[in-house]
Write a protein that holds these residues in place. Structure first.
Motif, PDB file in Angstrom:
ATOM      1  N   HIS A   6      69.495 -37.609  58.881  1.00  0.00           N
ATOM      2  CA  HIS A   6      68.623 -37.278  57.679  1.00  0.00           C
ATOM      3  C   HIS A   6      68.937 -38.637  56.635  1.00  0.00           C
ATOM      4  O   HIS A   6      68.067 -39.227  56.053  1.00  0.00           O
ATOM      5  CB  HIS A   6      68.790 -36.046  57.052  1.00  0.00           C
ATOM      6  N   SER A  10      66.302 -41.317  55.126  1.00  0.00           N
ATOM      7  CA  SER A  10      65.902 -41.373  53.863  1.00  0.00           C
ATOM      8  C   SER A  10      66.069 -42.607  53.252  1.00  0.00           C
ATOM      9  O   SER A  10      65.450 -43.066  52.165  1.00  0.00           O
ATOM     10  CB  SER A  10      66.717 -40.387  53.014  1.00  0.00           C
ATOM     11  N   ALA A  14      60.128 -46.578  54.511  1.00  0.00           N
ATOM     12  CA  ALA A  14      59.417 -45.453  54.955  1.00  0.00           C
ATOM     13  C   ALA A  14      58.585 -45.634  56.406  1.00  0.00           C
ATOM     14  O   ALA A  14      58.448 -44.700  56.918  1.00  0.00           O
ATOM     15  CB  ALA A  14      58.367 -45.017  53.981  1.00  0.00           C
ATOM     16  N   SER A  17      61.276 -45.375  59.715  1.00  0.00           N
ATOM     17  CA  SER A  17      62.099 -43.991  59.547  1.00  0.00           C
ATOM     18  C   SER A  17      61.703 -43.283  60.496  1.00  0.00           C
ATOM     19  O   SER A  17      60.445 -42.799  60.671  1.00  0.00           O
ATOM     20  CB  SER A  17      62.074 -43.458  58.266  1.00  0.00           C
ATOM     21  N   ILE A  19      61.505 -40.226  60.005  1.00  0.00           N
ATOM     22  CA  ILE A  19      60.869 -39.268  58.864  1.00  0.00           C
ATOM     23  C   ILE A  19      59.547 -39.558  58.871  1.00  0.00           C
ATOM     24  O   ILE A  19      58.574 -38.507  58.820  1.00  0.00           O
ATOM     25  CB  ILE A  19      61.508 -39.248  57.552  1.00  0.00           C
ATOM     26  N   GLN A  25      57.524 -36.704  55.958  1.00  0.00           N
ATOM     27  CA  GLN A  25      57.764 -37.211  54.788  1.00  0.00           C
ATOM     28  C   GLN A  25      57.359 -36.386  53.720  1.00  0.00           C
ATOM     29  O   GLN A  25      57.576 -36.232  52.537  1.00  0.00           O
ATOM     30  CB  GLN A  25      57.155 -38.531  54.505  1.00  0.00           C
ATOM     31  N   LEU A  29      62.932 -30.560  51.835  1.00  0.00           N
ATOM     32  CA  LEU A  29      64.296 -31.036  52.250  1.00  0.00           C
ATOM     33  C   LEU A  29      64.683 -29.883  53.321  1.00  0.00           C
ATOM     34  O   LEU A  29      65.282 -30.682  54.270  1.00  0.00           O
ATOM     35  CB  LEU A  29      65.260 -31.261  51.104  1.00  0.00           C
ATOM     36  N   ARG A  32      62.997 -30.865  56.585  1.00  0.00           N
ATOM     37  CA  ARG A  32      63.424 -32.281  57.319  1.00  0.00           C
ATOM     38  C   ARG A  32      64.853 -31.946  57.929  1.00  0.00           C
ATOM     39  O   ARG A  32      65.521 -32.463  58.908  1.00  0.00           O
ATOM     40  CB  ARG A  32      63.600 -33.385  56.144  1.00  0.00           C
ATOM     41  N   TYR A  33      65.913 -31.323  56.896  1.00  0.00           N
ATOM     42  CA  TYR A  33      67.155 -31.309  57.592  1.00  0.00           C
ATOM     43  C   TYR A  33      67.315 -30.329  58.761  1.00  0.00           C
ATOM     44  O   TYR A  33      67.971 -30.674  59.681  1.00  0.00           O
ATOM     45  CB  TYR A  33      68.044 -30.555  56.439  1.00  0.00           C
TER      46      TYR A  33
END
Length: 116
Positions: A6, A10, A14, A17, A19, A25, A29, A32-33
């Motif tokens: 993560h 981060s 962007a 990634s 993410i 995005q 949080l 995403r974790y």
């Protein structure tokens, strides 16, 4: 490993990634974790579904390290458990054979009928 993935995702651009490629995005949080922990879990256990893409060079290098660590931990752990189980069964079989031999010797020296 999940936290590190993560973090790597981060601090990168962007567009490169995991993410952004995984369209996380806009997620909070904790979500995403959870997704990065999911990645870490299936990568470490060498299942490797590939549902969380690793896109950039730092992510790929980290993924390779995670796979190597997972292979050592999971495979070595599994091998140790199997070896201990086999050793325990072999020890038990040896003990049983010694008991049978002692019983046969006792019966023979005391003239006990073996058809018992």
């Amino acid at each position: 490993f999940g936290c590190t993935l993560h973090l790597i995702g981060s601090i990168q651009d962007a567009s490169e990634s995991w993410i952004s490629v995984d369209e996380m995005q806009d997620e909070q949080l904790p979500m995403r974790y959870l997704r990065s922990f999911y990645w870490a879990l299936y990568t470490m256990t060498t299942i490797g579904y590939g549902s969380v893409p690793v896109m950039s060079i730092p992510e790929r290098v980290f993924a390779m390290i995670a796979m190597a660590v997972g292979a050592v931990i999971c495979d070595a752990g599994l091998t140790a458990v199997l070896a201990a189980t086999i050793e325990n069964k072999d020890h038990q079989a040896g003990t049983n054979n010694r008991r049978i031999q002692c019983s046969k010797l006792f019966m023979k020296t005391n003239n006990i009928d073996q058809n018992l």
